[in-house]
Design an enzyme around this catalytic site. Sequence first.
Site, PDB file in Angstrom:
ATOM      1  N   LYS B  74       0.746  -1.023  -0.077  1.00  0.00           N
ATOM      2  CA  LYS B  74      -0.204   0.088   0.066  1.00  0.00           C
ATOM      3  C   LYS B  74       0.720   1.173  -0.003  1.00  0.00           C
ATOM      4  CE  LYS B  74      -3.870   2.016   2.529  1.00  0.00           C
ATOM      5  NZ  LYS B  74      -4.784   1.771   3.991  1.00  0.00           N
ATOM      6  N   SER B 149      -9.644   1.391   2.913  1.00  0.00           N
ATOM      7  CA  SER B 149      -8.930   2.170   2.077  1.00  0.00           C
ATOM      8  C   SER B 149      -7.575   1.599   1.534  1.00  0.00           C
ATOM      9  CB  SER B 149      -8.252   3.413   2.787  1.00  0.00           C
ATOM     10  OG  SER B 149      -7.314   2.818   4.042  1.00  0.00           O
ATOM     11  N   SER B 173     -10.009  -0.969   6.966  1.00  0.00           N
ATOM     12  CA  SER B 173      -9.207  -0.748   5.773  1.00  0.00           C
ATOM     13  C   SER B 173      -8.607  -1.949   5.100  1.00  0.00           C
ATOM     14  CB  SER B 173      -8.373   0.623   5.812  1.00  0.00           C
ATOM     15  OG  SER B 173      -9.088   1.682   5.846  1.00  0.00           O
TER      16      SER B 173
END
Lengths: 479, 482
Positions: B74, B149, B173
């Site tokens: 990420k 997210s 997330s």
Amino acid sequence: MNWEVVIGLEIHVQLNTQSKIFSSATTAYGADANTQACAVDLGLPGVLPVLNKMAVRKAVQFGIAVNAEIAAESVFSRKNYFYPDLPKGYQISQFELPIVGKGELSIDLEEGGSKVIGITRAHLEEDAGKSLHEDFAGMTGIDLNRSGTPLLEIVSEPEMSSAKEAVAYMRKIHSIVRYLEISDGNMQEGSFRCDANVSVRPVGEAALGTRTEIKNLNSFRFIERAINHEVERQIEVIEAGGRIVQETRLYDADDDSTRPMRSKEEANDYRYFPDPDLLPVAIDEALLAEVRAEMPEMPYVRAQRYQDSYGLTLEDAQQLTTSQAIAAYFDAVVKVVPKSAKLITNWVCGDLAAKLKQENLSMAQSLVNAEAMTQLIQRIADGTISGKIAKDVFQAMWTSKASADDIIQQQGLQQISDVGELEALVAQVVEDNPKQVEQYLSGKDKVFGFFVGKLMQMTKGKANPQQVTDLLKAKLVRD
Amino acid sequence: MHNLTLAQQLQALAAGEFSSVELTQHYIKRIESHQDSLNAFITFTPELALEEAKKADQRTADKPLLNGIPLALKDIFCTQGVKTSCGSKMLDNFIAPYDATVVTKLKQAGAVSLGKTNMDEFGMGSSSESSYYGDVKNPWDLSRVPGGSSGGSAAAVAARLATASMGTDTGGSIRQPAAFCGITGLKPTYGRVSRYGMIAYASSLDQGGPFGVSALDCAYLLQAIAGHDAKDSTSVDQPVDEYTTSINDDIRGLRIGLPEEFFDEGLDADIRAKIDNACDQLRELGCVIKPISLPNAKLAIAAYYVIAPAECSSNLSRFDGVRFGYRCEDPVDLADLYSRSRSEAFGAEVKRRIMVGAYALSAGYYDAYYLRAQKIRRLISEDYQKAFAEVDVVLSPTTPTTAFKTHEKVDDPITMYLSDIYTIGVNLAGLPGISIPVGFSQQLPVGMQMVSTYFAEDTLLRIAHQFQQHTDWHLQTPAEFE
């Protein structure tokens, strides 16, 4: 109307840890801009603070020294505001739960006696960087070397009633942090800074007047002048029917005045909240006991002991206790020759201190150590050398690192105390200088010094001065 | 190759069936052909990946745990020399000068990084639509969101563009995108994995964790990244279990609690049916299922949307245009520099949370909002602790619905926030949670969440693994990405 002055001080002490309070970057002063700021000090994305345990210990030491409560658990909070030299957009400080709670400190008053000043709290926080407004033609440079330097902010109760008391309090705090060796106390480099909260009220009035905060006080002289100016200003404003505005004022040493910096009413809302990146600081009994055990005898206790045990004056005792190193040096010498305490004091605070200052050395770096000094003192005390010769011996000891005895021996500096030898010399001086003898005998007392000088010249200063005086007086009897 | 799990790839690499370079090249090709449709990556680093793969192949003796396995990270993890944007225009020009601890540990474990994945800006969102780099698409239905997210990391694994990936979880997330994308995602206990170098959104809630095809794959990653880090004061000095070994331990007799608050009429009937089926399966495997209660669960979202914004309002203050990141053009003065740099570079959701957070912390409101939210947080933790006196694991759906349509909820933040209703309390309590696929509802994956007590990731992984030994939901791949 008679006015009463109320002063409280906030003192920022830079703690002399090797590394910063939340990073491993060095705290050394004076390096090129931004060379001593690591990722944490720069507030780069993703970095996290890690508390420096030494900073905690030093804060606890201070707390113990002022008989303060030490919090079993204290909390770091974020003080949020934007400024270019504040890289994270918040300062990590302590707000609701400081590490050091209520304490107290006794200051000596100029008019005699003493007064106890309450300490509200002392908390740990990180320093910001520096904004450099010059040198950048319309722009501002940012130096983050200082960013993250550990500070102990010591907040007093509003219990000082004159600029002089404020200075005495500040000096006392200064001497404590220097003595504890938790700060170098260097005011020029900003290691010891002070903000003063000042207000006035009519004598007898219980409620406090509106206060102003004076910032940027980095010398004892400035603080006294700045407070006195601010007190005068406030009284003038009130007596002219005006009202004091609660505000922060900046002291300008150049034209010796204060001017408003920002009004408290429009001040930032700092939105304090506990810093989620740091755990609460736990100080258990074991750590507290450990720090207690390491605490040196405090300077005021030690100074009292010097007065009681050696009959020193308060002033001498205070001079000897300005640092642990000086006091330890004195202790080492006086232990061997306790009867010469005053003589030792004069040497430690006189020639030795001057020499160290001249060569920019600390007591620990002295080229004449306590043992060597002890021998020198002994030779003065037992009359082997005069105080004057001792100065030369000291100089020789400093440069050659030889002992006092070796130097005295090698250079033949023993004092001449042999009565027969001195009598012969006195007789010769009198015989060689009939004119001066006549002058003296006719009442010119000053001429006596001439004879002493002659004798010292002849003996290269080695004649025992007391004996010379006695013998001369006996020889030159006025009818 | 891409249809093998991480565990299977390790075996194949060890057996010499293919090399890490071959495996990496295979994924590079897949990313190249699917990046346009999915937008899972912000920064793709094929050259660096091949270099690392080459090094992995050269290691002969003492091969580290993840040697040669291609991963995606990420874009919230700082990677030295590689752009770390956090999905924001603010950091579009930011090349991190250091590696996050997680990145260092993965490198030490021999993993290969394919690149940095797309995400909601600064981790704020549940759909991966708030990224400066555009929406991420769900591999199961390109008209739908992958969740957020960590949507890019989840989509990358679901589409088999990487063997496994790393995400972060502040309110769900990792687990919510894992559920939406039909993969396994683990949010470890707060403090289990170092946050150093992970760009902070809400520091007291953020936790990094793995996405994998299977629970065993997640166990491998967790094994590599877990542990105390002197650079993160909130990381906990607690021994790291041998997750890949303990995963085979017996699960018979483990007690699983279903919170009645999470199975009310608000829950989609089809999702409920899938969870019921999964529970039946667990019963067959010897687990005991019983109802429990988390009475304060409904307060979690309100508390979260005070605490997380409060922390983010402070965490994001460092993005001021002074030292790094975006700076507006020709600022007239300092205030202009701050306000334009920040208003031009932050997206709407980030601005919304900064404003909410600053408000909640301001003088006069702190007690009513921030302190009250902290009290609720404590109540929610206590609810879970009471539950763990009775059961080993708390089980629920991961999300109330399956993946929703792109842009469906962008203009309705409250509805968007509600999609994290089952996951948020876990962050508030700091507990570990896992989401695993348990079926499909109208061709979209359904995720099931399990939560255990602190540092009992091994229990979660065990149950998930043994469930996956008897089901194949986790092995399904979207048709376009087979």
